[in-house]
Design a protein around this motif. Sequence first.
Motif, mmCIF file in Angstrom:
data_model
loop_
_atom_site.group_PDB
_atom_site.id
_atom_site.type_symbol
_atom_site.label_atom_id
_atom_site.label_comp_id
_atom_site.label_asym_id
_atom_site.label_seq_id
_atom_site.Cartn_x
_atom_site.Cartn_y
_atom_site.Cartn_z
ATOM 1 N N THR A 109 0.839 -1.206 0.000
ATOM 2 C CA THR A 109 0.000 0.000 0.000
ATOM 3 C C THR A 109 0.867 1.246 0.000
ATOM 4 N N GLU A 110 1.928 1.226 0.788
ATOM 5 C CA GLU A 110 2.837 2.380 0.827
ATOM 6 C C GLU A 110 3.491 2.586 -0.539
ATOM 7 N N ARG A 111 3.891 1.523 -1.188
ATOM 8 C CA ARG A 111 4.493 1.619 -2.518
ATOM 9 C C ARG A 111 3.490 2.201 -3.528
ATOM 10 N N GLU A 112 2.236 1.730 -3.466
ATOM 11 C CA GLU A 112 1.208 2.250 -4.359
ATOM 12 C C GLU A 112 0.958 3.736 -4.102
ATOM 13 N N LEU A 113 0.947 4.132 -2.832
ATOM 14 C CA LEU A 113 0.750 5.549 -2.503
ATOM 15 C C LEU A 113 1.907 6.398 -3.018
ATOM 16 N N ILE A 166 1.015 12.170 -9.527
ATOM 17 C CA ILE A 166 0.343 13.464 -9.315
ATOM 18 C C ILE A 166 1.345 14.601 -9.450
ATOM 19 N N GLU A 167 2.510 14.446 -8.837
ATOM 20 C CA GLU A 167 3.536 15.497 -8.938
ATOM 21 C C GLU A 167 3.970 15.695 -10.387
ATOM 22 N N ARG A 168 4.117 14.625 -11.139
ATOM 23 C CA ARG A 168 4.510 14.735 -12.550
ATOM 24 C C ARG A 168 3.435 15.454 -13.362
ATOM 25 N N SER A 169 2.164 15.106 -13.130
ATOM 26 C CA SER A 169 1.105 15.753 -13.903
ATOM 27 C C SER A 169 0.990 17.236 -13.532
ATOM 28 N N VAL A 170 1.181 17.577 -12.263
ATOM 29 C CA VAL A 170 1.138 18.986 -11.851
ATOM 30 C C VAL A 170 2.301 19.746 -12.467
ATOM 31 N N ALA A 188 1.442 6.764 -6.773
ATOM 32 C CA ALA A 188 0.363 7.706 -7.072
ATOM 33 C C ALA A 188 0.823 9.138 -6.810
ATOM 34 N N SER A 189 1.552 9.346 -5.716
ATOM 35 C CA SER A 189 2.056 10.687 -5.396
ATOM 36 C C SER A 189 3.006 11.175 -6.481
#
Length: 137
Positions: A84-88, A95-99, A91-92
């Motif tokens: 779960t930590e790896r998936e988070l 999100i940072e790349r898209s921003v 995902a983070s």
Amino acid sequence: MFDVGFSEMIVIGVVALVVLGPERLPKVARTLGVLFGRMQRYVAQVKSDISREMEAAELGKVKTEFENAARSFQSDIESQAAETERELRNASLEIERSVSARQEEPAASAPEAPAPSPQLELGIEEPAAPRRDAPAP
């Protein structure tokens, strides 16, 4: 263990009465009764000790099985938490790349029109007349 019937006990009693005599027989019988009682208590104590040891061994087996199950459960939880930590983290990063990609996009050459006010959308306010930057002739 010993198979002593009623008739054999009568024979033993008669022989004891003849050998020991009527005066010493009650005393010997009392002593034999006390010794027999001690022997029975000792045998009962040994049985209970063996039973307790067997229960302790069974409890030890149950304890090790429970500890193994707890370790297995803990490792499952830790692996799920790591996944779960790896998936988070992934995902983070996405999100940072898209921003950052949106921030790096060049701004459009045409200025954006201002968003209409909520009053205008509800029909409370009249639309403003278009502005003219050039002076009138």
